[in-house]
Design a protein around this motif. Sequence first.
Motif, PDB file in Angstrom:
ATOM      1  N   GLU A   1     -48.961  61.383  90.928  1.00 51.63           N
ATOM      2  CA  GLU A   1     -48.539  61.867  89.613  1.00 51.63           C
ATOM      3  C   GLU A   1     -47.213  62.624  89.723  1.00 51.63           C
ATOM      4  O   GLU A   1     -46.307  62.455  88.890  1.00 51.63           O
ATOM      5  CB  GLU A   1     -49.623  62.791  89.028  1.00 51.63           C
TER       6      GLU A   1
ATOM      7  N   ARG B   1     -52.777  64.837  93.422  1.00 53.32           N
ATOM      8  CA  ARG B   1     -51.895  64.356  92.376  1.00 53.32           C
ATOM      9  C   ARG B   1     -50.496  64.053  92.885  1.00 53.32           C
ATOM     10  O   ARG B   1     -49.527  64.058  92.127  1.00 53.32           O
ATOM     11  CB  ARG B   1     -51.861  65.379  91.237  1.00 53.32           C
TER      12      ARG B   1
ATOM     13  N   ASP C   1     -32.209  68.222  91.785  1.00 59.70           N
ATOM     14  CA  ASP C   1     -32.357  68.423  90.342  1.00 59.70           C
ATOM     15  C   ASP C   1     -31.342  67.614  89.547  1.00 59.70           C
ATOM     16  O   ASP C   1     -31.645  67.093  88.480  1.00 59.70           O
ATOM     17  CB  ASP C   1     -32.230  69.913  89.999  1.00 59.70           C
TER      18      ASP C   1
ATOM     19  N   LEU D   1     -40.763  75.489  75.617  1.00 57.82           N
ATOM     20  CA  LEU D   1     -41.263  74.133  75.433  1.00 57.82           C
ATOM     21  C   LEU D   1     -41.960  73.697  76.711  1.00 57.82           C
ATOM     22  O   LEU D   1     -43.046  73.124  76.689  1.00 57.82           O
ATOM     23  CB  LEU D   1     -40.091  73.205  75.099  1.00 57.82           C
TER      24      LEU D   1
ATOM     25  N   ARG E   1     -43.770  61.706  87.840  1.00 54.74           N
ATOM     26  CA  ARG E   1     -43.048  62.677  87.011  1.00 54.74           C
ATOM     27  C   ARG E   1     -41.617  62.871  87.507  1.00 54.74           C
ATOM     28  O   ARG E   1     -40.676  62.968  86.730  1.00 54.74           O
ATOM     29  CB  ARG E   1     -43.786  64.015  87.001  1.00 54.74           C
TER      30      ARG E   1
ATOM     31  N   TYR F   1     -39.024  65.664  79.421  1.00 53.34           N
ATOM     32  CA  TYR F   1     -38.132  66.195  80.456  1.00 53.34           C
ATOM     33  C   TYR F   1     -36.687  66.229  79.983  1.00 53.34           C
ATOM     34  O   TYR F   1     -35.856  66.909  80.572  1.00 53.34           O
ATOM     35  CB  TYR F   1     -38.279  65.384  81.751  1.00 53.34           C
TER      36      TYR F   1
ATOM     37  N   ALA G   1     -32.622  64.225  89.458  1.00 55.18           N
ATOM     38  CA  ALA G   1     -33.733  64.124  88.493  1.00 55.18           C
ATOM     39  C   ALA G   1     -33.180  63.912  87.088  1.00 55.18           C
ATOM     40  O   ALA G   1     -33.701  63.093  86.322  1.00 55.18           O
ATOM     41  CB  ALA G   1     -34.595  65.378  88.552  1.00 55.18           C
TER      42      ALA G   1
ATOM     43  N   LYS H   1     -55.613  69.622  80.340  1.00 50.99           N
ATOM     44  CA  LYS H   1     -56.171  68.310  80.656  1.00 50.99           C
ATOM     45  C   LYS H   1     -56.737  68.273  82.078  1.00 50.99           C
ATOM     46  O   LYS H   1     -57.812  67.737  82.313  1.00 50.99           O
ATOM     47  CB  LYS H   1     -55.094  67.231  80.509  1.00 50.99           C
ATOM     48  N   ALA H   2     -55.964  68.861  83.016  1.00 50.45           N
ATOM     49  CA  ALA H   2     -56.396  68.833  84.411  1.00 50.45           C
ATOM     50  C   ALA H   2     -57.690  69.622  84.585  1.00 50.45           C
ATOM     51  O   ALA H   2     -58.587  69.220  85.334  1.00 50.45           O
ATOM     52  CB  ALA H   2     -55.298  69.415  85.304  1.00 50.45           C
TER      53      ALA H   2
ATOM     54  N   ALA I   1     -38.542  64.660  86.065  1.00 49.77           N
ATOM     55  CA  ALA I   1     -38.985  66.055  86.215  1.00 49.77           C
ATOM     56  C   ALA I   1     -38.229  66.718  87.358  1.00 49.77           C
ATOM     57  O   ALA I   1     -38.123  66.148  88.441  1.00 49.77           O
ATOM     58  CB  ALA I   1     -40.476  66.103  86.487  1.00 49.77           C
ATOM     59  N   LYS I   2     -37.678  67.894  87.082  1.00 49.76           N
ATOM     60  CA  LYS I   2     -36.962  68.613  88.132  1.00 49.76           C
ATOM     61  C   LYS I   2     -37.947  69.415  88.966  1.00 49.76           C
ATOM     62  O   LYS I   2     -39.098  69.602  88.585  1.00 49.76           O
ATOM     63  CB  LYS I   2     -35.935  69.553  87.488  1.00 49.76           C
ATOM     64  N   ARG I   3     -37.434  69.931  90.077  1.00 52.52           N
ATOM     65  CA  ARG I   3     -38.274  70.759  90.944  1.00 52.52           C
ATOM     66  C   ARG I   3     -38.924  71.885  90.163  1.00 52.52           C
ATOM     67  O   ARG I   3     -40.116  72.153  90.274  1.00 52.52           O
ATOM     68  CB  ARG I   3     -37.431  71.393  92.056  1.00 52.52           C
ATOM     69  N   ARG I   4     -38.101  72.566  89.379  1.00 48.67           N
ATOM     70  CA  ARG I   4     -38.599  73.723  88.636  1.00 48.67           C
ATOM     71  C   ARG I   4     -39.717  73.309  87.674  1.00 48.67           C
ATOM     72  O   ARG I   4     -40.698  74.020  87.494  1.00 48.67           O
ATOM     73  CB  ARG I   4     -37.450  74.352  87.851  1.00 48.67           C
ATOM     74  N   THR I   5     -39.553  72.122  87.083  1.00 51.00           N
ATOM     75  CA  THR I   5     -40.544  71.655  86.123  1.00 51.00           C
ATOM     76  C   THR I   5     -41.895  71.450  86.809  1.00 51.00           C
ATOM     77  O   THR I   5     -42.941  71.814  86.277  1.00 51.00           O
ATOM     78  CB  THR I   5     -40.075  70.331  85.497  1.00 51.00           C
TER      79      THR I   5
ATOM     80  N   GLN J   1     -45.311  73.504  86.370  1.00 47.57           N
ATOM     81  CA  GLN J   1     -46.543  72.821  85.975  1.00 47.57           C
ATOM     82  C   GLN J   1     -47.736  73.357  86.758  1.00 47.57           C
ATOM     83  O   GLN J   1     -48.771  73.689  86.184  1.00 47.57           O
ATOM     84  CB  GLN J   1     -46.402  71.311  86.197  1.00 47.57           C
TER      85      GLN J   1
ATOM     86  N   GLU K   1     -45.811  72.616  77.135  1.00 46.41           N
ATOM     87  CA  GLU K   1     -46.213  71.321  77.677  1.00 46.41           C
ATOM     88  C   GLU K   1     -47.116  71.504  78.880  1.00 46.41           C
ATOM     89  O   GLU K   1     -48.118  70.815  79.050  1.00 46.41           O
ATOM     90  CB  GLU K   1     -44.974  70.508  78.087  1.00 46.41           C
TER      91      GLU K   1
END
Lengths: 230, 408
Positions: B316, B313, A77, B5, B320, A112, A80, B16-17, B325-329, B333, B9
Amino acid sequence: MNLIQIRNITKVYDMGEEKLYALRGVDLDIGQNEYIAIMGPSGSGKSTLMNIIGCLDTPTSGDYILNGKDVHEMDDDELAAIRNKEIGFVFQTFNLLPRSDALHNVELPLIYSGLNKSERIKKAEESLVNVGLGDRMKHKPNELSGGQRQRVAVARALVNNPSIILADEPTGNLDTRTGEEIMALFKELNLKGNTIIIVTHEEDIAKHANRIVKIRDGKIESDTSKKKAE
Amino acid sequence: MNFFLEIKENIVISYKAIIAHKMRSFLATLGIVIGITAVTLMQTAIEGINRAFESSIASVGADVLYVQKFEWFGTEDFEYYRNRKDLTMQHFEYLKKNSQTAVSICPSVATAQTVKYGSLDLENVFVIGSTDEYQKTLGVNMDDGRFFTAKESEGGYPVCAIGMDVKNAFFQNVNPIGKDIKVGSYSFRVVGVIEKQGSMLGLFSLDNRIIIPIERFFKQFGTKRSLSINVKAMDVNNLDETKEEVTSIMRKARKVPIGNKSDFGVNQQSAFRDTYNQLTSLIKIIGLLITSLSLVVGSVGIANIMFVSVKERTKEIGIRKAIGAKRRTILMQFLVESTVICLLGGIIGLMIAFPISLIIDAFVLPTAMPLWVVVLGLFISLLFGVLSGFFPAYNAAKMDPVDSLRYE
């Protein structure tokens, strides 16, 4: 202090019975506003080096300090976050999100970073205007030409004001003329003060850079600066 | 990155997916649609059965004790209860004289007879003998006319109050008050019509009855039958107190030695409720388990699609991750995506179940989809969305950026 300080970096892949040495002790310093090309044949370790510089991967041993931050022992992280703030990637295959338009693709790193919507849009639009795509913001990647796609990728790389732009074979999927346009764009960005690292195996592309580092068998074979050579 | 947020997002991304794979998303969520429809309809049906039960036992009266030879839902052999002494008018009078807490007490005794009016006859009518206090004790409301009086009761006058079924059978377009109906060879004058009471658990009608003075009943049908002595307490809260008092008076009246079991039952509505709950709770649980199974199957479907979606994906995810993009993000998602799919399925399921519940209400049994079922349905879909999305999302989150960027 140099932007990038790499000291005696190795990368070993453990393939079960045998070990694969991708990097065998690399030292490299890259300063602010340099324009450098990393060259080498496939299997030389240049991709591994690029991944490590780009904080996509971590070295097996050695030190890597990027913009004053010691990154060689960061976790996923933290890396990232570094990639988000310090590095702008430009890939051979563009690597845009196919279902999102140009503006959203450029906006993505800012999402991000946690910027609010209006700021994001403003910055992303500026960045697209900078690469000459002010009139293509609402186009999806499949509605753009290869050169335009790569410009979107460059705009995305620039949008967060990174310390370095890291381009991996940025012209590999483009015809010569379009490739030259992209290289001209990099030149322009370098003149504006951006630090640019290009990974390539093409001499024609590498010659745009001010400094060429050649890699072979996981070691730096040569490191020549243009000005000195001239 | 700000949590809300991020959620916002991610909802856009999953929208979209889902739009990009409409058919696949729909098929993926079909199991959830069916599951939520089944669970909510099951609950609606249970609600209907509960309502039917409540309206049925309302006629039993929550504040009334029924002193009888038998115990409702007793566990002993039939022989055991049959060999007990009958309850008689002496017991009734003794209880009436001694009880301090009862509001009113009446005896009752019943037999099934054929009732006639002119050329019409009605079989298996419940003929109940009681006193004028029957009305107060059992909370009977009159639709027309009056109940019989104390004088008529004591004198054993040939009068009767009739149930709605009897009225409908004999007096469609006629005023029944003052008419004479026949039970056996005796005539009874109709003095009142009792309000419609409905049926007991949908099994037998509570309106198919006539009530006559108990003295008249004894003359005509004999005194061999054991009575039910019905005691109305002040209210439900005083029921236990009254029950104790009634029990002790009755033990005295029937000379039950101290230490022996009472040779009579003091029955109350809650016996129905307890038995009903015993019988139905297991059925309810099994019903919910079975319907929940379809939800589990649905969630396996979602998990399966999410695994495919993550695999598809990979690139993708690599992109990201490369741009920050972090693991959590990434985890969020895909969790949000599976949750959105499940929630959509849940909403579709509710939209299917709701009209069906209206149809059930109109044609099968009165019910309504309780609000908490709607909330529960949405919550379950949310929960299953998170559960079925977790492993695929976790897989996506821990992907190596270098490998996933290289994936074609």
